[in-house]
Motif scaffolding. Structure first.
Motif, PDB file in Angstrom:
ATOM      1  N   THR A 211     -21.688   9.094 -10.511  1.00  0.00           N
ATOM      2  CA  THR A 211     -23.031   8.738 -10.075  1.00  0.00           C
ATOM      3  C   THR A 211     -23.013   8.042  -8.725  1.00  0.00           C
ATOM      4  N   TYR A 212     -21.841   7.558  -8.319  1.00  0.00           N
ATOM      5  CA  TYR A 212     -21.705   6.961  -6.990  1.00  0.00           C
ATOM      6  C   TYR A 212     -20.278   7.171  -6.494  1.00  0.00           C
ATOM      7  N   LEU A 213     -20.118   7.119  -5.189  1.00  0.00           N
ATOM      8  CA  LEU A 213     -18.821   7.191  -4.531  1.00  0.00           C
ATOM      9  C   LEU A 213     -18.707   5.981  -3.624  1.00  0.00           C
ATOM     10  N   ILE A 214     -17.493   5.583  -3.310  1.00  0.00           N
ATOM     11  CA  ILE A 214     -17.272   4.505  -2.349  1.00  0.00           C
ATOM     12  C   ILE A 214     -16.608   5.098  -1.113  1.00  0.00           C
ATOM     13  N   LEU A 215     -17.257   4.948   0.023  1.00  0.00           N
ATOM     14  CA  LEU A 215     -16.680   5.348   1.301  1.00  0.00           C
ATOM     15  C   LEU A 215     -16.033   4.096   1.883  1.00  0.00           C
ATOM     16  N   ASP A 216     -14.713   4.117   1.979  1.00  0.00           N
ATOM     17  CA  ASP A 216     -13.934   2.977   2.464  1.00  0.00           C
ATOM     18  C   ASP A 216     -13.416   3.319   3.856  1.00  0.00           C
ATOM     19  N   ILE A 217     -13.912   2.620   4.859  1.00  0.00           N
ATOM     20  CA  ILE A 217     -13.530   2.864   6.254  1.00  0.00           C
ATOM     21  C   ILE A 217     -12.618   1.725   6.698  1.00  0.00           C
ATOM     22  N   LEU A 218     -11.440   2.080   7.205  1.00  0.00           N
ATOM     23  CA  LEU A 218     -10.485   1.086   7.685  1.00  0.00           C
ATOM     24  C   LEU A 218     -10.516   1.049   9.204  1.00  0.00           C
ATOM     25  N   GLU A 219     -10.739  -0.137   9.727  1.00  0.00           N
ATOM     26  CA  GLU A 219     -10.674  -0.357  11.173  1.00  0.00           C
ATOM     27  C   GLU A 219      -9.447  -1.216  11.466  1.00  0.00           C
TER      28      GLU A 219
ATOM     29  N   CYS B  72     -25.418  13.673  -9.969  1.00  0.00           N
ATOM     30  CA  CYS B  72     -23.976  13.499 -10.093  1.00  0.00           C
ATOM     31  C   CYS B  72     -23.280  14.190  -8.921  1.00  0.00           C
ATOM     32  N   PHE B  73     -22.255  13.547  -8.391  1.00  0.00           N
ATOM     33  CA  PHE B  73     -21.421  14.183  -7.386  1.00  0.00           C
ATOM     34  C   PHE B  73     -20.415  15.079  -8.106  1.00  0.00           C
ATOM     35  N   THR B  74     -20.412  16.350  -7.788  1.00  0.00           N
ATOM     36  CA  THR B  74     -19.431  17.265  -8.342  1.00  0.00           C
ATOM     37  C   THR B  74     -18.171  17.209  -7.493  1.00  0.00           C
ATOM     38  N   GLN B  75     -17.107  17.837  -7.975  1.00  0.00           N
ATOM     39  CA  GLN B  75     -15.871  17.886  -7.200  1.00  0.00           C
ATOM     40  C   GLN B  75     -16.114  18.607  -5.877  1.00  0.00           C
TER      41      GLN B  75
ATOM     42  N   LEU C 273     -22.202   5.378  -1.930  1.00  0.00           N
ATOM     43  CA  LEU C 273     -22.989   6.592  -1.728  1.00  0.00           C
ATOM     44  C   LEU C 273     -23.537   7.031  -3.082  1.00  0.00           C
ATOM     45  N   LYS C 274     -24.841   7.229  -3.149  1.00  0.00           N
ATOM     46  CA  LYS C 274     -25.485   7.719  -4.371  1.00  0.00           C
ATOM     47  C   LYS C 274     -26.184   9.024  -4.047  1.00  0.00           C
ATOM     48  N   LYS C 275     -26.216   9.905  -5.003  1.00  0.00           N
ATOM     49  CA  LYS C 275     -26.828  11.219  -4.809  1.00  0.00           C
ATOM     50  C   LYS C 275     -28.162  11.259  -5.535  1.00  0.00           C
ATOM     51  N   LYS C 276     -29.157  11.763  -4.835  1.00  0.00           N
ATOM     52  CA  LYS C 276     -30.472  11.974  -5.431  1.00  0.00           C
ATOM     53  C   LYS C 276     -30.906  13.365  -5.004  1.00  0.00           C
ATOM     54  N   GLY C 277     -30.630  14.356  -5.860  1.00  0.00           N
ATOM     55  CA  GLY C 277     -30.862  15.749  -5.488  1.00  0.00           C
ATOM     56  C   GLY C 277     -29.887  16.155  -4.399  1.00  0.00           C
ATOM     57  N   ASN C 278     -30.414  16.562  -3.234  1.00  0.00           N
ATOM     58  CA  ASN C 278     -29.560  16.897  -2.094  1.00  0.00           C
ATOM     59  C   ASN C 278     -29.445  15.744  -1.106  1.00  0.00           C
ATOM     60  N   SER C 279     -30.081  14.629  -1.401  1.00  0.00           N
ATOM     61  CA  SER C 279     -30.031  13.471  -0.507  1.00  0.00           C
ATOM     62  C   SER C 279     -28.907  12.532  -0.899  1.00  0.00           C
ATOM     63  N   VAL C 280     -28.311  11.908   0.114  1.00  0.00           N
ATOM     64  CA  VAL C 280     -27.289  10.901  -0.142  1.00  0.00           C
ATOM     65  C   VAL C 280     -27.838   9.565   0.365  1.00  0.00           C
TER      66      VAL C 280
ATOM     67  N   PHE D 242     -26.012  18.185   2.564  1.00  0.00           N
ATOM     68  CA  PHE D 242     -26.590  16.911   2.158  1.00  0.00           C
ATOM     69  C   PHE D 242     -27.539  16.393   3.224  1.00  0.00           C
ATOM     70  N   LYS D 243     -28.533  15.660   2.769  1.00  0.00           N
ATOM     71  CA  LYS D 243     -29.498  15.035   3.675  1.00  0.00           C
ATOM     72  C   LYS D 243     -29.247  13.535   3.672  1.00  0.00           C
ATOM     73  N   PHE D 244     -28.991  12.984   4.843  1.00  0.00           N
ATOM     74  CA  PHE D 244     -28.826  11.548   5.024  1.00  0.00           C
ATOM     75  C   PHE D 244     -30.017  11.047   5.826  1.00  0.00           C
ATOM     76  N   LYS D 245     -30.339   9.783   5.673  1.00  0.00           N
ATOM     77  CA  LYS D 245     -31.286   9.173   6.594  1.00  0.00           C
ATOM     78  C   LYS D 245     -30.610   9.156   7.955  1.00  0.00           C
ATOM     79  N   GLU D 246     -31.355   9.441   8.989  1.00  0.00           N
ATOM     80  CA  GLU D 246     -30.783   9.514  10.334  1.00  0.00           C
ATOM     81  C   GLU D 246     -30.087   8.204  10.717  1.00  0.00           C
ATOM     82  N   LYS D 247     -30.689   7.081  10.315  1.00  0.00           N
ATOM     83  CA  LYS D 247     -30.103   5.769  10.612  1.00  0.00           C
ATOM     84  C   LYS D 247     -28.746   5.620   9.917  1.00  0.00           C
ATOM     85  N   ASP D 248     -28.666   6.025   8.636  1.00  0.00           N
ATOM     86  CA  ASP D 248     -27.416   5.911   7.881  1.00  0.00           C
ATOM     87  C   ASP D 248     -26.324   6.784   8.485  1.00  0.00           C
TER      88      ASP D 248
END
Length: 163
Positions: A118-126, A55-58, A147-154, A85-91
């Protein structure tokens, strides 16, 4: 005639019973409602957050907002410290490219404001500016990621593009 009265009485009883059941459900949900004080969101019961590491906390949401803000304010060659947080380098590379592009306008991290997001939406405006016969026009595009959280990974998944 008596059968009609019995049917009407029974129907009325069922309707009243259903309304009471709906009221009971609303009361249960109200105990987990958010409390807003001084522009800060707190939750009355964060038991579910503590049990579920996915879960994503505040605080997580605030940290992600700070991370994306730091990326968008720096040049595309900068490396952002991402210890939380840990992201895949590509992401992270794809997000960095979008947040630092010439057409980047803004971003918004959308969430449900519940105990366990359990998930967040990252909305990017161009927004791309172009000129046509002396008239200035803008072309807008929203790029959304889930964006979904799995432990410390996003985990970043494409949610759609509009515009």
């Amino acid at each position: 005639m008596k059968s009609n009265i019995v049917i009407l009485t029974f129907s009325l009883f069922l309707i009243l019973s259903c309304k009471q059941e709906v009221k009971k459900e609303n009361v249960k949900e109200a105990t987990k409602a958010e409390i807003v004080q001084d522009n800060k969101t707190e939750f009355s019961d964060n038991e579910e957050q503590q049990k579920n590491a996915n879960c994503f906390t505040q605080k997580d949401i605030e940290n992600l907002n700070l991370l994306f803000k730091a990326i968008s304010e720096k040049g595309s060659n900068s490396k952002t410290n991402n210890d939380i947080f840990k992201f895949k380098e590509k992401d992270l590379g794809n997000l960095r490219e979008l947040l630092t592009s010439e057409n980047f306008d803004s971003f918004e991290l959308k969430h449900n404001k519940v105990e366990c997001d359990t998930y967040l939406i990252l909305d990017i405006l161009e927004r791309q500016k172009f000129e046509d016969d002396g008239d200035i026009h803008y072309s807008e595009r929203n790029i959304m990621y889930e964006l979904k959280k799995k432990g410390n990974s996003v985990i970043v998944e494409s949610a759609g593009v509009a515009g």
